[in-house]
Design an enzyme around this catalytic site. Structure first.
Site, PDB file in Angstrom:
ATOM      1  N   GLY B   9       0.811  -1.213   0.000  1.00 29.64           N
ATOM      2  CA  GLY B   9       0.000   0.000   0.000  1.00 29.64           C
ATOM      3  C   GLY B   9       0.844   1.262   0.000  1.00 29.64           C
ATOM      4  O   GLY B   9       0.443   2.287  -0.549  1.00 29.64           O
ATOM      5  N   ASN B  10       2.055   1.197   0.576  1.00 26.85           N
ATOM      6  CA  ASN B  10       2.911   2.380   0.639  1.00 26.85           C
ATOM      7  C   ASN B  10       3.360   2.848  -0.743  1.00 26.85           C
ATOM      8  O   ASN B  10       3.888   3.936  -0.897  1.00 26.85           O
ATOM      9  CB  ASN B  10       4.131   2.127   1.520  1.00 26.85           C
ATOM     10  CG  ASN B  10       5.065   1.078   0.916  1.00 26.85           C
ATOM     11  OD1 ASN B  10       4.605   0.084   0.338  1.00 26.85           O
ATOM     12  ND2 ASN B  10       6.354   1.278   1.040  1.00 26.85           N
ATOM     13  N   LYS B 126     -11.321 -10.062   9.492  1.00 30.34           N
ATOM     14  CA  LYS B 126     -10.599  -8.905   8.953  1.00 30.34           C
ATOM     15  C   LYS B 126     -11.435  -7.639   9.121  1.00 30.34           C
ATOM     16  O   LYS B 126     -12.504  -7.506   8.516  1.00 30.34           O
ATOM     17  CB  LYS B 126     -10.332  -9.170   7.473  1.00 30.34           C
ATOM     18  CG  LYS B 126      -9.752  -8.027   6.711  1.00 30.34           C
ATOM     19  CD  LYS B 126      -8.261  -8.132   6.552  1.00 30.34           C
ATOM     20  CE  LYS B 126      -7.723  -6.863   5.911  1.00 30.34           C
ATOM     21  NZ  LYS B 126      -6.307  -6.646   6.210  1.00 30.34           N
ATOM     22  N   LYS B 210      -3.487  -9.661  -0.503  1.00 31.43           N
ATOM     23  CA  LYS B 210      -2.932  -9.363  -1.832  1.00 31.43           C
ATOM     24  C   LYS B 210      -1.625 -10.117  -2.094  1.00 31.43           C
ATOM     25  O   LYS B 210      -1.326 -10.437  -3.250  1.00 31.43           O
ATOM     26  CB  LYS B 210      -2.767  -7.859  -2.041  1.00 31.43           C
ATOM     27  CG  LYS B 210      -1.559  -7.216  -1.403  1.00 31.43           C
ATOM     28  CD  LYS B 210      -0.504  -6.830  -2.403  1.00 31.43           C
ATOM     29  CE  LYS B 210       0.664  -6.103  -1.783  1.00 31.43           C
ATOM     30  NZ  LYS B 210       1.188  -6.551  -0.518  1.00 31.43           N
ATOM     31  N   LYS B 272       3.269 -12.176   3.775  1.00 31.36           N
ATOM     32  CA  LYS B 272       4.338 -12.014   2.773  1.00 31.36           C
ATOM     33  C   LYS B 272       5.253 -13.242   2.798  1.00 31.36           C
ATOM     34  O   LYS B 272       5.603 -13.807   1.755  1.00 31.36           O
ATOM     35  CB  LYS B 272       5.159 -10.746   3.057  1.00 31.36           C
ATOM     36  CG  LYS B 272       4.365  -9.464   2.859  1.00 31.36           C
ATOM     37  CD  LYS B 272       5.221  -8.224   3.023  1.00 31.36           C
ATOM     38  CE  LYS B 272       4.367  -7.026   3.403  1.00 31.36           C
ATOM     39  NZ  LYS B 272       3.141  -6.846   2.633  1.00 31.36           N
TER      40      LYS B 272
END
Lengths: 309, 309
Positions: B9-10, B126, B210, B272
């Site tokens: 997102g960054n 979530k 994602k 991740k």
């Protein structure tokens, strides 16, 4: 035959706000019509409007506190391309499957270069979003640089330019997808407008007419037919007046004369007729305008208005 | 070499709300890094998160009167794919042009089938959107069927499931575009989740991680490398604690052990690391995790953490 089909806003929802279930129902009905055309073996590119949807998003952004940064209009158009495109792609594949056709629909978020030299197209004339009080309009005008015009129905509405589209950036992408057997859904809401300034393409806060963008796309793809589906049965002279006459066939020459006489209103049948004239003049191929529910017959020339040379 | 690059997102904006100009700046910086990799001659597929953007949209919808119908979460994800995808595509092409590379970026709005049989992934865990009062939560729970959980920081937040992705519907589209020389931007926000019910694929109100969706896409595309770019320099043991140790290289076996020890937090480094393990185990190829600004060196294995068999 390669057919570019432009769908009006009524393919997704009417102008009165409706829920998500209603949207799915409207999209499914529209895609049922389209899937019959694809089931016949034609290659199809779909385009669509976004009026009610972009209006909804702008209203939602406006409900945020005035200090909050708001997405610009180009970003709102990009959002509606994702939103409506997804619904169309998903509903179309379901309708194709019902008819035994195994084809995948692909949403192609589309950018369009507009004519930045045409002063006429660069005038802010197109009202978008809700109506504001004079005080709100003054604040937003200062903070955001928005231009407002008095609304005949009261209040003030933001107006943006509606420049002419001159090039679709995603033409090669769409061609590649057609060759791969996909059904591209493109040029949503007329595309995200970009203008050339200092040698760079920059997004601009403007609205491109979706029929004119679709016509340009049809020309650039060398389509065999361009079809505009809407919520009326075709092109009429003296529409809703004494002497109303529906046209079954018309030449571009006849239509251009009627267009210049002011037979077709600007925000409605006007750009549809103009985009058909442009397609026929550029390609020598035919264009048709008709009701969404008659899609199959309109494309065959059995309903609606067919426009040729 | 075909490289799938997942951007955090960054890459688009930090979690504090920022204006459109700031977003363009952040995206351009991210795309400058990516364009260097493409300029080297690699084929690249980009994926991206959408946390802050979907949060912004949900907040805007929430500012509308409570009686107004709201788009469902799947539609909001589709909107962010159009929005962020457009910004990335446009900024990437500009950065490529600067480096003398003539390639077109293409946004591919992406649907992903999730595992509907896994009860663990189907639990609403979530949190999304803003915090509500108990009264608001009760109204929305009744009207919309939303599920709420008390927020440790006060109030109630809507919670949705985060099921495992099992198939990316747009894989063939993305392959066709890669073959055509395009740079696809896909699986935004983890993709629009669909679940199979009664033999039909239906959109569901859930959030797909994602990184897990990107890893699945990399496996399905038979990519040569999967790279996760974020705002930290790589994978660390005892991150921000006594004995913090950055890993330059790790095997899936080592990492799985550390993962099971709880070294990597769920909403952040955990998925991740897990998505890297999955990619390496499925393909035998390498994965890398590192800082967005070091993209070029992370991909070459000169920075960040490289994970192999």
């Amino acid at each position: 035959m390669l057919i570019v089909i432009a769908l009006g806003g009524n393919a997704i929802q009417s102008s009165d706000r409706r829920g998500v279930e209603d949207q799915w129902r409207a999209v499914s009905n529209a895609m049922a019509s389209v899937s019959e055309v694809i089931a016949e073996g034609h290659s199809v590119v779909l385009t669509h409007g976004n009026g009610p949807q972009v209006g909804f998003l702008l209203e939602a952004f406006d409900s945020l506190p005035m200090t909050e940064p708001r997405p610009t209009l180009d970003l709102a158009v990009a959002m509606t391309q994702g939103w409506i495109g997804f619904m169309m792609a998903h509903a179309l594949e379901r309708e194709l499957t019902k008819r035994g056709v195994r084809k995948r629909a692909v949403v192609v978020p589309t950018r369009v270069i507009v004519n930045s030299d045409d002063p006429q197209g660069w005038k802010p004339t197109k009202p978008i979003g809700r109506s504001y009080t004079r005080e709100e309009a003054e604040v937003l005008s200062k903070r955001m640089g928005w231009i407002f015009k008095e609304d005949p129905r009261g209040g003030y509405r933001r107006v943006v330019p509606s420049p002419m589209p001159v090039k679709i950036l995603e033409v090669d992408t769409i061609s590649a997808l057609l060759q791969g057997g996909f059904v591209p859904i493109a040029a949503g809401g007329g595309g995200i407008p970009l203008a050339r300034s200092n040698g760079e393409l920059r997004p601009v806060e403007a609205v491109v007419d979706k029929d004119l963008a679709s016509s340009l796309l049809a020309v650039e793809l060398r389509a065999d037919k361009f079809v505009v589906l809407t919520d009326v049965g075709g092109v009429a002279i003296n529409y809703k007046r004494l002497g109303e006459t529906w046209l079954r066939r018309a030449s571009t020459k006849e239509l251009r004369k009627l267009y210049e006489e002011g037979q077709f209103p600007p925000g409605s049948m006007g750009p549809k007729v103009l985009s058909c004239i442009k397609f026929v003049e550029a390609t020598g191929k035919e264009c048709a305008i008709g009701h969404l529910e008659d899609a199959y017959r309109v494309i065959k020339g059995e309903a609606g208005t067919t426009i040729g040379e």
